[in-house]
Design a protein around this motif. Sequence first.
Motif, short mmCIF file in Angstrom:
data_model
loop_
_atom_site.label_atom_id
_atom_site.label_comp_id
_atom_site.label_asym_id
_atom_site.label_seq_id
_atom_site.Cartn_x
_atom_site.Cartn_y
_atom_site.Cartn_z
N UNK A 87 -11.70 3.33 -35.54
CA UNK A 87 -10.84 3.08 -36.67
C UNK A 87 -10.75 4.55 -37.46
N UNK A 88 -10.08 4.79 -38.50
CA UNK A 88 -10.27 5.91 -39.13
C UNK A 88 -11.41 6.07 -39.77
N UNK A 89 -12.34 7.01 -39.50
CA UNK A 89 -13.51 7.25 -40.23
C UNK A 89 -14.82 6.89 -39.39
N UNK A 90 -14.50 6.43 -38.06
CA UNK A 90 -15.74 5.78 -37.57
C UNK A 90 -15.55 4.95 -36.44
N UNK A 91 -16.34 4.19 -36.09
CA UNK A 91 -16.46 3.35 -34.98
C UNK A 91 -16.88 1.64 -35.47
N UNK A 92 -16.52 0.89 -34.88
CA UNK A 92 -16.73 -0.58 -35.26
C UNK A 92 -17.33 -1.37 -34.12
N UNK A 93 -18.59 -2.05 -34.31
CA UNK A 93 -19.34 -2.80 -33.30
C UNK A 93 -19.48 -4.35 -34.02
N UNK A 94 -19.49 -5.37 -32.92
CA UNK A 94 -19.84 -6.77 -33.39
C UNK A 94 -21.14 -6.94 -33.01
N UNK A 95 -22.21 -7.13 -34.24
CA UNK A 95 -23.51 -7.78 -34.08
C UNK A 95 -23.49 -9.08 -34.62
N UNK A 96 -22.54 -9.85 -34.41
CA UNK A 96 -22.56 -11.07 -35.23
C UNK A 96 -21.85 -10.98 -36.66
N UNK A 97 -21.95 -9.72 -37.12
CA UNK A 97 -21.13 -9.42 -38.28
C UNK A 97 -20.63 -7.88 -37.85
N UNK A 98 -19.60 -7.62 -38.54
CA UNK A 98 -18.95 -6.47 -38.38
C UNK A 98 -20.02 -5.26 -38.68
N UNK A 99 -20.17 -4.40 -37.91
CA UNK A 99 -21.06 -3.11 -38.14
C UNK A 99 -20.13 -1.92 -37.98
N UNK A 103 -20.10 2.25 -37.85
CA UNK A 103 -20.62 3.66 -37.69
C UNK A 103 -19.59 4.83 -38.32
N UNK A 104 -20.00 5.42 -39.27
CA UNK A 104 -19.02 6.46 -39.98
C UNK A 104 -19.22 7.71 -38.88
N UNK A 105 -18.13 8.31 -38.95
CA UNK A 105 -18.10 9.51 -38.07
C UNK A 105 -19.13 10.26 -38.08
N UNK A 106 -19.78 10.55 -39.25
CA UNK A 106 -20.87 11.54 -39.53
C UNK A 106 -22.12 11.16 -39.00
N UNK A 107 -22.25 9.79 -38.73
CA UNK A 107 -23.47 9.07 -38.01
C UNK A 107 -23.22 8.79 -36.61
N UNK A 108 -22.34 9.40 -35.89
CA UNK A 108 -21.93 8.87 -34.45
C UNK A 108 -22.86 10.00 -33.63
N UNK A 109 -22.59 11.34 -33.78
CA UNK A 109 -23.52 12.37 -33.08
C UNK A 109 -24.03 13.41 -33.92
N UNK A 110 -25.02 14.10 -33.45
CA UNK A 110 -25.60 15.31 -34.22
C UNK A 110 -24.77 16.65 -34.16
N UNK A 111 -23.47 16.34 -33.72
CA UNK A 111 -22.64 17.45 -33.54
C UNK A 111 -21.13 17.00 -33.80
N UNK A 112 -20.20 17.80 -34.02
CA UNK A 112 -18.90 17.79 -34.28
C UNK A 112 -18.15 16.96 -32.87
N UNK A 113 -17.44 15.77 -33.15
CA UNK A 113 -16.76 15.13 -32.36
C UNK A 113 -15.31 15.19 -32.67
#
Length: 393
Positions: free
Chosen positions: A122-134, A136-146
Motif C-alpha cells: 500500500x502507499x507508504x509500506x507493506x501489510x501483513x496478517x498476524x491475526x491482526x493487521x500489521x 511495515x512503514x517504507x522506512x522500516x522495510x530495508x536499511x537502504x532505499x527501495x
Amino acid sequence: MSEEINVNGVPEIHEGDVVKATVESVEDNRVIVSIPNAKYDGIIPISELSSLHVEKASDVVSVGDQFDVIVTKIEEPAEDAVDNTGNYVLSKRQIDAQIAWKQLEQQFADGTIIEAEVKDVVKGGLVVNLGVRGFVPASLVEDHFVESFEDYKGTMITFKIVEMDQEKNRLILSHRAVVQEEKELQKSEVIKTIQAGDIIEGTVQRIATFGAFVDLGGVDGLVHISQIAHEHVENVSSVLKEGQKVNVKVLSVDPSEERISLSIKDTLAGPWENIEEKAPKGAILKGTVRRLVTFGAFVEILPGIEGLVHISQISHKHINTPHEVLQEGQEIEAKVLEVNEDEKRIALSIKALVEEEDSGENVTDYELPEQENGFSFGDLLGDKLKDFKSDSK
C-alpha cells in the motif's frame, strides 16, 4: 455455572459466546456455518472473516473448515415467518484478533523475530496478517532505499514488532531491525577473523572527503586518503568508485570500537621500484616543483617520486634562495644526475640544461652526498664550501 437449556433441550447461545463453527457453504460476501446443537445456522459477513480486506470469501475459507467464532448478534425469526428460522451473526476476525494480540504481546516483550507473508503493498509500506493487521512503514522495510515494493507482495519476510497498541488496533513491524541485527552479528564474527597484516579483497562501499569505506564481507574498514595511493591524492572520487573491487592491507583492528584501518597503497608496487629504469642517469624529465627549502627544490618527476635540485644546480648565477628563481607548482625540466633506489634519492639539475659559455663545470659525474635526515652539511653550504677550499690552497 451450568449451561442454560431452552425448552427443546438445546443449549442457549447468547451474544458474546464463543462457539465452534463448520463451514457449510461459501458465498461471495458471506459464509454459512453450522454450530453444534444450535437451533439456527450462523452467518459470517465477509468483513468479519479477516483483519485484512477480503475480495471474496473463498479467498479465506473453504467448505469443511472448522474454527472458533464469536456471536455478535442473534437474528430471531419474524413472528409471521413460515419456517421459524433465525440466524447467528458471527465473527471470525474478533476471535483471531484476541488470540493474536495475546501472542503478539509476548513476542514483543521477548523481541521475537516473526516470519510472515506480505499480503499487500500500500502507499507508504507493506501489510501483513498476524491475526491482526500489521503495517511495515517504507522506512522500516530495508536499511537502504527501495524504489518499488511491488516485488515484496506474496513473499515471506522476517519482522520484529517495534510498536503495538491493542486499543487503537495499531501494530507496527520492522524488517530493517532484523537486517541490522543480522549485520551486527555478522560484523562481530568477521572482525574476529581479521588481523593486522592481512591482505583482503573488498568492495568500495562509500566515498568521503577523507577516504573510502571498504566492505570486507559484513564489516567496513576505512582507507584514509593518505593510504589510497603512493602519489598524493586530492580527490578520493577521482581514484575510487563505489562498487569497485580493491585489495587492501589491514593496518590495525580495534574490536571494541569495531574499527578497522586499511591501506590500498601497501598492496601496490612502490613508486621507487625499478626507479633506475624509469628515471635513468642522464635522462631529461619534466616535473613539478612541490616544495622549496633553503638548500634547494623538491621536484615531482613521476607519481610519488620527488628528486632534489640542490640550490647549486638551479642556476649558473649565484642565488641566495631557490625562491629567487622557482615557485611551488611550477613546471620545469631537469636532468637526472644520480639515482639511489635503496636510499630513495634522486639528484636533479636544472642548470645542466642551460648552456653557459666557459662555465667549466662538469655535471655528468655528480655524486649524491652522504646524508643525514636526507641531506649532508655539504648540501647546505653548496658552492660556498667549494670556494672556501679553492681559496685555502
